[in-house]
Scaffold this active site. Structure first.
Site, PDB file in Angstrom:
ATOM      1  N   CYS A 285       0.819  -1.226   0.000  1.00 38.30           N
ATOM      2  CA  CYS A 285       0.000   0.000   0.000  1.00 38.30           C
ATOM      3  C   CYS A 285       0.850   1.273   0.000  1.00 38.30           C
ATOM      4  O   CYS A 285       0.362   2.339  -0.358  1.00 38.30           O
ATOM      5  CB  CYS A 285      -0.946   0.004   1.195  1.00 38.30           C
TER       6      CYS A 285
ATOM      7  N   HIS B 148      -3.360   7.338   2.176  1.00 40.20           N
ATOM      8  CA  HIS B 148      -3.720   6.015   1.665  1.00 40.20           C
ATOM      9  C   HIS B 148      -5.103   5.666   2.207  1.00 40.20           C
ATOM     10  O   HIS B 148      -5.397   5.868   3.386  1.00 40.20           O
ATOM     11  CB  HIS B 148      -2.693   4.984   2.143  1.00 40.20           C
TER      12      HIS B 148
ATOM     13  N   ASN C 198      -9.920  -0.158  -0.359  1.00 34.14           N
ATOM     14  CA  ASN C 198      -8.455  -0.061  -0.312  1.00 34.14           C
ATOM     15  C   ASN C 198      -7.889  -0.618  -1.618  1.00 34.14           C
ATOM     16  O   ASN C 198      -7.935  -1.825  -1.855  1.00 34.14           O
ATOM     17  CB  ASN C 198      -7.946  -0.855   0.897  1.00 34.14           C
TER      18      ASN C 198
HETATM   19  N1  ACO Z   1     -18.721  -8.745   8.491  1.00 33.07           N
HETATM   20  C1  ACO Z   1     -19.259  -9.017   9.694  1.00 33.07           C
HETATM   21  N2  ACO Z   1     -18.516  -9.350  10.760  1.00 33.07           N
HETATM   22  C2  ACO Z   1     -17.186  -9.378  10.608  1.00 33.07           C
HETATM   23  C3  ACO Z   1     -16.558  -9.102   9.378  1.00 33.07           C
HETATM   24  C4  ACO Z   1     -17.390  -8.779   8.298  1.00 33.07           C
HETATM   25  N3  ACO Z   1     -16.898  -8.483   7.072  1.00 33.07           N
HETATM   26  N4  ACO Z   1     -15.227  -9.212   9.528  1.00 33.07           N
HETATM   27  C5  ACO Z   1     -15.002  -9.554  10.816  1.00 33.07           C
HETATM   28  N5  ACO Z   1     -16.189  -9.667  11.467  1.00 33.07           N
HETATM   29  C6  ACO Z   1     -16.415 -10.012  12.868  1.00 33.07           C
HETATM   30  C7  ACO Z   1     -15.274 -10.817  13.455  1.00 33.07           C
HETATM   31  O1  ACO Z   1     -15.396 -12.170  13.128  1.00 33.07           O
HETATM   32  C8  ACO Z   1     -15.456 -10.547  14.925  1.00 33.07           C
HETATM   33  O2  ACO Z   1     -16.469 -11.380  15.400  1.00 33.07           O
HETATM   34  P1  ACO Z   1     -16.346 -12.084  16.855  1.00 33.07           P
HETATM   35  O3  ACO Z   1     -16.293 -10.934  17.826  1.00 33.07           O
HETATM   36  O4  ACO Z   1     -17.582 -12.899  16.920  1.00 33.07           O
HETATM   37  O5  ACO Z   1     -15.079 -12.861  16.797  1.00 33.07           O
HETATM   38  C9  ACO Z   1     -15.979  -9.107  14.971  1.00 33.07           C
HETATM   39  O6  ACO Z   1     -16.460  -8.835  13.632  1.00 33.07           O
HETATM   40  C10 ACO Z   1     -14.914  -8.107  15.329  1.00 33.07           C
HETATM   41  O7  ACO Z   1     -13.748  -8.365  14.556  1.00 33.07           O
HETATM   42  P2  ACO Z   1     -12.451  -7.504  14.694  1.00 33.07           P
HETATM   43  O8  ACO Z   1     -11.442  -8.007  13.721  1.00 33.07           O
HETATM   44  O9  ACO Z   1     -12.054  -7.406  16.117  1.00 33.07           O
HETATM   45  O10 ACO Z   1     -13.035  -6.079  14.211  1.00 33.07           O
HETATM   46  P3  ACO Z   1     -12.351  -4.675  14.199  1.00 33.07           P
HETATM   47  O11 ACO Z   1     -13.163  -3.708  14.923  1.00 33.07           O
HETATM   48  O12 ACO Z   1     -10.877  -4.753  14.522  1.00 33.07           O
HETATM   49  O13 ACO Z   1     -12.476  -4.281  12.657  1.00 33.07           O
HETATM   50  C11 ACO Z   1     -11.079  -4.186  10.691  1.00 33.07           C
HETATM   51  C12 ACO Z   1     -11.836  -5.085  11.659  1.00 33.07           C
HETATM   52  C13 ACO Z   1     -12.097  -3.311   9.962  1.00 33.07           C
HETATM   53  C14 ACO Z   1     -10.364  -5.083   9.694  1.00 33.07           C
HETATM   54  C15 ACO Z   1     -10.079  -3.300  11.488  1.00 33.07           C
HETATM   55  O14 ACO Z   1      -9.289  -4.075  12.345  1.00 33.07           O
HETATM   56  C16 ACO Z   1      -9.159  -2.529  10.570  1.00 33.07           C
HETATM   57  O15 ACO Z   1      -9.582  -1.655   9.887  1.00 33.07           O
HETATM   58  N6  ACO Z   1      -7.855  -2.845  10.579  1.00 33.07           N
HETATM   59  C17 ACO Z   1      -6.918  -2.250   9.652  1.00 33.07           C
HETATM   60  C18 ACO Z   1      -6.815  -3.197   8.517  1.00 33.07           C
HETATM   61  C19 ACO Z   1      -6.477  -2.557   7.212  1.00 33.07           C
HETATM   62  O16 ACO Z   1      -6.865  -1.453   6.884  1.00 33.07           O
HETATM   63  N7  ACO Z   1      -5.718  -3.292   6.422  1.00 33.07           N
HETATM   64  C20 ACO Z   1      -5.369  -2.821   5.131  1.00 33.07           C
HETATM   65  C21 ACO Z   1      -3.943  -2.920   4.851  1.00 33.07           C
HETATM   66  S1  ACO Z   1      -2.952  -2.025   5.987  1.00 33.07           S
HETATM   67  C22 ACO Z   1      -3.154  -0.521   5.531  1.00 33.07           C
HETATM   68  O17 ACO Z   1      -3.449  -0.314   4.381  1.00 33.07           O
HETATM   69  C23 ACO Z   1      -2.936   0.566   6.437  1.00 33.07           C
END
Ligand code: ACO
Length: 323
Positions: A114, A250, A280
């Site tokens: 990214c 980004h 993204n």
């Molecule tokens: N739909 C519904 N539920 C979901 C989904 C989905 N698509 N994905 C995960 N869940 C559930 C999980 O299974 C979990 O359920 P559980 O509590 O029963 O186990 C619950 O939602 C919470 O999951 P978390 O992973 O803890 O959710 P979080 O609040 O951390 O959000 C996210 C997840 C959006 C991925 C967040 O962590 C994030 O934005 N991280 C950064 C990731 C990113 O941007 N990566 C891109 C590359 S790096 C960069 O570019 C900077």
């Protein structure tokens, strides 16, 4: 006298196929509400079968060249930032070079996921500062949808496909002139590579592989690293966040964008946001957002523009530009 790089044209290109959150929720266990609340993403563009990274990159390049008012014959280097090249080799950049009808110059890819576009801008800027190039085409292009595990709801909702490009041109100015790209700042920390990686690939693993991610951990590193590299860029130029006209981040996630802006004390109306429509797009996200803001007239001559990104590696960086 010294050479500096000015961005004289921007361009972008998106696949025509829109995939909404509602469409995803028909295939996997997710909802529009969950995706919007956690990421700010409402829809993304997904390449059709046969639509390649080089094809998206070529269209973005043509649009950037048009905007710059020069042709491919004027270009010395083609640099493509991508994590999803058409093939293991040759580079996607050499393919784009051929598509542009160039039989001169040099072309190569840069891989920093990214952060790839920021890395590519930094490399191109340094070629220009060294006096080794007059015009450089820098492209960020991805068909990320091909390395997504479409059954993994924790990752597949986050990404999209697209391409963006800029043309950098050398200008000869006084040594201390504050024009064009003022500075670039790159970082990586390979110890954190397991936070975001592909479990295969065209290297020694012999399988295509899919994106694997530890979302929470990444989130924390993203806000801290991005705020820190933005501070570093400002300090290097004796500027403060109040001097920034536009932050072009980004586009990973609306919450990361909001968190970084809040940490910097930047008002939301000075942050360019496309994540709601593009998701993204990895190396393409910054040039896609930049092109949108240039074309709709928000970014104007004289504005101070700060671009930043973080991605797998981990890699992160920033580029500060007087437009
Ligand atoms: N739909 C519904 N539920 C979901 C989904 C989905 N698509 N994905 C995960 N869940 C559930 C999980 O299974 C979990 O359920 P559980 O509590 O029963 O186990 C619950 O939602 C919470 O999951 P978390 O992973 O803890 O959710 P979080 O609040 O951390 O959000 C996210 C997840 C959006 C991925 C967040 O962590 C994030 O934005 N991280 C950064 C990731 C990113 O941007 N990566 C891109 C590359 S790096 C960069 O570019 C900077």
């Amino acid at each position: 006298m010294a050479f500096r790089s000015r961005i004289i044209g921007t361009g972008s290109h998106l696949p025509d196929q829109v995939v909404t959150n509602a469409q995803l929720s028909e295939k996997i266990d997710t909802t529009d509400e969950w995706i919007v609340e956690r990421t700010g993403i409402r829809e993304r563009r997904i390449a059709r079968e046969g639509e390649t990274t080089s094809a998206l990159a070529f269209q973005a390049a043509e649009n950037a060249l048009d905007a710059a008012g020069i042709t491919a014959q004027d270009i010395d280097f083609v640099v493509v930032a991508t994590t999803t090249p058409d093939n293991t080799f040759p580079s996607t950049a050499t393919k784009v070079q051929a598509m542009l009808g160039m039989d001169h110059g040099a072309a190569f890819d840069i891989q920093a996921v990214c952060s790839g576009f920021i890395y590519a801008v930094a490399v191109a800027d340094n070629f220009i500062r060294a006096g080794q190039a007059k015009n450089i085409l820098v492209i960020g292009a991805e068909v990320f949808s091909r390395i997504i595990d479409w059954e993994d709801r924790t990752t597949c909702v986050l990404f999209g496909d697209g391409a963006g490009a800029v043309v950098l041109q050398a200008v000869e100015v006084e040594e201390d002139a504050k024009v064009g790209i003022l500075s670039t700042h790159l970082h990586s920390d390979g110890k954190l590579r397991d936070l975001l990686y592909v479990d295969g690939g065209p290297g020694t693993n012999q399988k295509v592989g899919h994106v694997r991610m530890l979302g929470r951990e990444l989130f924390r590193h993203a806000v801290n690293n991005l705020a820190s590299v933005v501070g570093e860029a400002l300090e290097a130029n004796d500027l403060t966040q109040d001097d920034i006209d536009w932050l072009v981040p980004h586009q990973a996630n609306k919450r990361i964008l909001d968190g970084t802006a809040r940490k910097l004390g930047m008002p939301a109306d000075r942050v360019i946001i496309t994540v709601d429509r593009h998701a993204n797009t990895s190396a393409a996200s910054v040039p896609l957002a930049l092109d949108e803001a240039v074309r709709d007239g928000r970014i104007k001559e004289g504005d101070l523009v700060l671009m930043e990104a973080m991605g797998g590696g981990l890699t992160w960086g920033a580029a500060l530009v007087r437009w």
